[in-house]
Scaffold this active site. Structure first.
Site, PDB file in Angstrom:
ATOM      1  N   ASP A 119       0.849  -1.192   0.000  1.00  0.00           N
ATOM      2  CA  ASP A 119       0.000   0.000   0.000  1.00  0.00           C
ATOM      3  C   ASP A 119       0.884   1.242   0.000  1.00  0.00           C
ATOM      4  OD1 ASP A 119      -2.293   1.473   0.006  1.00  0.00           O
ATOM      5  OD2 ASP A 119      -2.637   1.296   2.169  1.00  0.00           O
ATOM      6  N   HIS A 128      -3.666  14.105   0.547  1.00  0.00           N
ATOM      7  CA  HIS A 128      -3.916  13.214   1.685  1.00  0.00           C
ATOM      8  C   HIS A 128      -2.744  13.254   2.665  1.00  0.00           C
ATOM      9  CE1 HIS A 128      -5.133   9.785   4.094  1.00  0.00           C
ATOM     10  NE2 HIS A 128      -3.982   9.213   3.852  1.00  0.00           N
ATOM     11  N   ARG A 161       0.504  15.997  13.078  1.00  0.00           N
ATOM     12  CA  ARG A 161       1.709  16.719  13.501  1.00  0.00           C
ATOM     13  C   ARG A 161       1.480  18.217  13.344  1.00  0.00           C
ATOM     14  NH1 ARG A 161       3.455  13.058   9.795  1.00  0.00           N
ATOM     15  NH2 ARG A 161       3.861  14.759   8.341  1.00  0.00           N
ATOM     16  N   GLU A 209     -10.255   4.077   3.708  1.00  0.00           N
ATOM     17  CA  GLU A 209      -9.360   4.774   2.790  1.00  0.00           C
ATOM     18  C   GLU A 209      -9.768   4.358   1.378  1.00  0.00           C
ATOM     19  OE1 GLU A 209      -5.239   4.186   4.033  1.00  0.00           O
ATOM     20  OE2 GLU A 209      -5.472   5.819   5.489  1.00  0.00           O
ATOM     21  N   GLU A 266      -9.132   3.910  -2.304  1.00  0.00           N
ATOM     22  CA  GLU A 266      -7.892   3.752  -3.059  1.00  0.00           C
ATOM     23  C   GLU A 266      -8.148   3.005  -4.368  1.00  0.00           C
ATOM     24  OE1 GLU A 266      -4.508   2.463  -0.847  1.00  0.00           O
ATOM     25  OE2 GLU A 266      -5.302   3.209   1.072  1.00  0.00           O
ATOM     26  N   ASP A 272      -9.130   0.446   2.082  1.00  0.00           N
ATOM     27  CA  ASP A 272      -8.136   0.075   3.093  1.00  0.00           C
ATOM     28  C   ASP A 272      -8.668   0.518   4.464  1.00  0.00           C
ATOM     29  OD1 ASP A 272      -5.819  -0.495   4.510  1.00  0.00           O
ATOM     30  OD2 ASP A 272      -4.844   1.379   3.930  1.00  0.00           O
ATOM     31  N   ARG A 290      -7.831   4.198  13.258  1.00  0.00           N
ATOM     32  CA  ARG A 290      -6.918   5.325  13.492  1.00  0.00           C
ATOM     33  C   ARG A 290      -6.327   5.321  14.888  1.00  0.00           C
ATOM     34  NH1 ARG A 290      -5.744   6.248   8.457  1.00  0.00           N
ATOM     35  NH2 ARG A 290      -7.560   6.784   7.214  1.00  0.00           N
ATOM     36  N   GLN A 299      -3.703   2.597  14.997  1.00  0.00           N
ATOM     37  CA  GLN A 299      -2.612   3.055  14.127  1.00  0.00           C
ATOM     38  C   GLN A 299      -1.747   4.122  14.818  1.00  0.00           C
ATOM     39  OE1 GLN A 299      -4.131   4.816  10.514  1.00  0.00           O
ATOM     40  NE2 GLN A 299      -2.108   5.293   9.693  1.00  0.00           N
ATOM     41  N   LYS A 309      -4.275  -1.704  10.280  1.00  0.00           N
ATOM     42  CA  LYS A 309      -4.624  -1.847   8.866  1.00  0.00           C
ATOM     43  C   LYS A 309      -4.897  -3.299   8.470  1.00  0.00           C
ATOM     44  CE  LYS A 309      -3.371   2.379   7.335  1.00  0.00           C
ATOM     45  NZ  LYS A 309      -4.208   3.239   6.484  1.00  0.00           N
ATOM     46  N   THR A 361      -8.870  -5.640   4.200  1.00  0.00           N
ATOM     47  CA  THR A 361      -8.784  -4.705   3.073  1.00  0.00           C
ATOM     48  C   THR A 361      -9.738  -5.226   2.013  1.00  0.00           C
ATOM     49  OG1 THR A 361      -6.419  -4.382   3.558  1.00  0.00           O
ATOM     50  CG2 THR A 361      -7.224  -3.626   1.408  1.00  0.00           C
ATOM     51  N   THR A 394      -4.578   6.461  -0.110  1.00  0.00           N
ATOM     52  CA  THR A 394      -5.831   7.199  -0.079  1.00  0.00           C
ATOM     53  C   THR A 394      -5.851   8.280  -1.149  1.00  0.00           C
ATOM     54  OG1 THR A 394      -5.838   6.865   2.285  1.00  0.00           O
ATOM     55  CG2 THR A 394      -7.370   8.515   1.420  1.00  0.00           C
ATOM     56  N   GLU A 405     -10.021  12.792   7.296  1.00  0.00           N
ATOM     57  CA  GLU A 405      -9.935  14.114   6.673  1.00  0.00           C
ATOM     58  C   GLU A 405     -11.301  14.788   6.589  1.00  0.00           C
ATOM     59  OE1 GLU A 405      -7.022  13.728   3.052  1.00  0.00           O
ATOM     60  OE2 GLU A 405      -7.739  11.755   3.648  1.00  0.00           O
TER      61      GLU A 405
END
Ligand code: CA
Length: 398
Positions: free
Chosen positions: A116, A123, A132, A187, A189, A221, A225, A228, A241, A245, A332, A346
């Site tokens: 992946d 993204h 961050r 996600e 994808e 995916d 969170r 993760q 993850k 999937t 993503t 998001e």
């Protein structure tokens, strides 16, 4: 024009012809091609001598067919097109059409290795800002190589498979706790399916993309969170993850997407020699995300910074070999607008900005929620080609 009732003018017309594996009437799984609201039984067609594919179509997965390579992929596609358009073949072929509504769709190929990527600048930038804050949204390596990780091939499931809410560790102000994820996300994808393998030690050039890659699936995916965020440093995604999937039941051949290749975004700074793909092409795939039946986003795949050819070159630059059935996903897909993002992380900005879905308020996924991803691409002569949908419903943690 095809003689198949209702197929002309549909997004599953004779210009599309995606491959899948289906079960019907208690028979063993069979390879088929979708045309309109029917599945053409290709195992039956090959057994009847209507299509020649070295016996590869009489299998329970697409892998043997995927291994044949592009000349054979193209020849079979041309022959299937002939069978479905020439009235002279109708009497022989029509008994091989199975109504889609009566077919059970299975995982179309045995997934070998699963990779992946993380190739959407929007993204990566959004996630950087959410995780961050106050730091540069992209890490220093991001524009020099397509970031990726190896996922878990054995938990790739076909569209429609229920998704059990994962359990795991997450951080709280009182310290880590173990329990069902409370920040379960999607996600959206696009996945690329490798047909032709490569030898260990060899590097696959970006220019050889179409010799190795057979086609495209839609991918969800699923991502926890909270799991993760606690586990990912320093080695990257793991249990947040790997629980599931989802991929579409239909693999759209690259041959069906010939009119969807478009110039990809310009890259600055210049990329390393092995990542230079000329022409530098992405795919104009227009995704849609439906949450409990309501469309909440339309991610544009054409905005992806790294192309699938560059991803393939990067995946093998160290000599890692490709296997038939390898699946690599794009990462993503998020465009620049809030209505174009491919994750609920998001869409709700880290859960800080809940959204209304079907009259209910949501940040992340609740038990019973259903997410469906769809996509279309421009086909020849103003037609539209649909990719197979990928859908899944959340079941409570066990
Ligand atoms: Ca992903």
């Amino acid at each position: 024009m095809t003689w198949v009732t209702g197929a002309d003018g549909s997004a599953y017309g004779v210009r599309n012809l995606p491959y899948g594996v289906f079960r019907w009437g208690g028979d063993d799984p069979r390879i088929g091609v979708r045309i309109g609201d029917f599945v053409l039984d290709l195992a039956g067609a090959e057994a009847a001598g209507l299509v020649l594919a070295a016996g590869a179509l009489g299998r329970t997965t697409l892998n043997a067919f995927l291994a044949l390579g592009r000349p054979q992929w193209t020849a079979v596609r041309q022959r299937v097109t002939e069978l479905l358009t020439d009235e002279a073949h109708r009497s022989a072929v029509e008994p091989l059409l199975v109504p889609l509504a009566e077919a059970e769709l299975l995982l179309p190929f045995e997934v070998a290795d699963y990779v992946d990527f993380y190739s959407s600048e929007q993204h990566a930038g959004n996630v950087g800002q959410i995780f961050r804050p106050g730091q540069p949204p992209l890490l220093p390596n991001w524009k020099h190589l397509p970031i990726g990780y190896h996922g878990r091939a054995g938990t790739v499931v076909v569209s429609g498979t229920p998704i059990v809410r994962p359990t795991g560790q997450r951080a709280t102000p009182q310290g880590p706790v173990c329990g069902p994820s409370v920040r379960l996300d999607i996600e959206a994808e696009v996945g690329f399916v490798v047909g032709v393998p490569s030898a260990l030690g060899d590097r696959v050039a970006a220019a050889d993309f179409a010799d190795h890659v057979f086609g495209v699936v839609l991918v969800n995916d699923w991502s926890a969170r909270d799991i993760q965020a606690w586990e990912y440093q320093p080695l990257g995604p793991f249990l947040g993850k790997s629980f599931a999937t989802s991929v579409s039941a239909w693999v759209t051949p690259l041959d069906a997407l010939a009119d969807a290749f478009v110039p990809a975004p310009a890259q600055d700074p210049p990329v390393a020699e092995y990542l230079r793909d000329v022409p530098h092409l992405g795919l104009d795939l227009r995704l849609a995300v439906e949450w409990n039946g309501e469309k909440v986003s339309e991610p544009p795949f054409a905005t992806m910074y790294w192309t699938p050819a560059q991803q393939l070159a990067h995946l093998t630059v160290n000599g890692a070999s490709l296997r038939t059935g390898d699946l690599y996903a794009s990462g993503t897909v998020s465009g620049p607008e809030r209505g174009q993002v491919g994750s609920f992380l998001e869409l709700t900005w880290g859960g800080a900005e809940p959204v209304k879905v079907g009259g209910e308020t949501r940040t992340f996924l609740e038990d019973g929620d259903t997410v469906t991803l769809t996509a279309t691409a421009p086909g020849p002569d103003g037609t539209t080609v649909a990719l197979g949908e990928v859908t899944g419903t959340i079941r409570p943690a066990r």
